[in-house]
Design an enzyme around this catalytic site. Structure first.
Site: not given
Ligand code: SAH
Length: 218
Positions: A65
């Site tokens: 992010s």
């Molecule tokens: N917080 C992260 C950015 C997240 S991007 C950072 O600081 O870098 C969103 C993430 O959510 C991705 O890695 C994706 O794999 C995860 N994601 C999407 N759906 C999900 C689910 N149902 N359970 C767990 N993770 C999930």
């Protein structure tokens, strides 16, 4: 001071100045973001852009992010040093590392095993021992560790997932981007009170979608 050290110090000052200009004003959040370098969480050809306020690609087709959004979400959670926090969407691990500086304990869950493995390696290297990173579908939360003081979802859901609302303590706060994945979403804050749930809308955001089940690599 060597040129490299001076450049790094200037870059950090600019980074923090920019965060403030975007509305990240909470001193604890700014301190946490000062102490966690975003560099190690960004890999490959994008490393030299780690200090810019933009989301960047990471493995498994996901994104780290934007720092100002990480700051604003952390601030909106109003975390105290005694809190246990659940993050859904570990991604690079950057947000979890910031949370670890603010809370007593952080559980973070991602559907991609590789992302969880790589994030764990960084947490160990940074001596962040109060984070537990787990591979799984975070839409269901972590019933064994619930309830949580704070919950942060860093992938967009069509509605705040019911199991997560159920795993939030009374008095707790959850922050979640809500809306269709390919459009602008709304960042929603939910307060759980004795009388029920109170919602407020914080700002427009754009996150990757919250998907069902585990990633293909997992
Ligand atoms: N917080 C992260 C950015 C997240 S991007 C950072 O600081 O870098 C969103 C993430 O959510 C991705 O890695 C994706 O794999 C995860 N994601 C999407 N759906 C999900 C689910 N149902 N359970 C767990 N993770 C999930």
């Amino acid at each position: 001071m060597s040129e490299d050290v001076q450049n790094a110090a200037e870059r950090k000052m600019q980074f923090l100045y920019h965060l403030r200009s975007k509305g990240v004003t909470d001193a604890r959040v700014l301190n946490a973001m000062e102490s966690i370098d975003r560099g190690p969480f960004v890999k490959g050809i994008f490393t030299d852009r780690a200090y810019e306020d933009m989301p960047l690609p990471i493995a498994c087709g996901q994104t780290i992010s934007q720092p100002s959004v990480v700051g604003l979400m952390s601030q909106a959670l109003n975390i105290s040093a005694r809190d246990t926090v659940l993050e859904v969407g570990t991604g690079s691990g950057y947000q979890a590392a910031i949370l670890a500086k603010l809370a007593r304990r952080v559980y973070t869950i991602d559907r991609h095993r590789r992302l969880v493995r790589e994030a764990r390696e960084i947490f160990d290297a940074l001596d962040l021992h109060n984070i537990t990173a787990i591979t799984g579908d975070g839409s269901f939360g972590l019933p064994d560790q619930a309830p949580f003081d704070r919950i942060i979802v860093t992938a967009a859901a069509e509605d705040p997932p019911g199991p997560l609302l159920a795993q939030l303590k009374v008095g707790g706060i959850m922050v979640v981007p809500v809306g269709q994945s390919d459009t602008v979403q709304s960042l929603i804050r939910v307060h759980k009170t004795e009388d029920g749930l109170e919602y407020d809308e914080l700002r427009d955001v754009r996150f990757v979608p919250l998907l069902e089940g585990l990633g293909k690599d997992s």
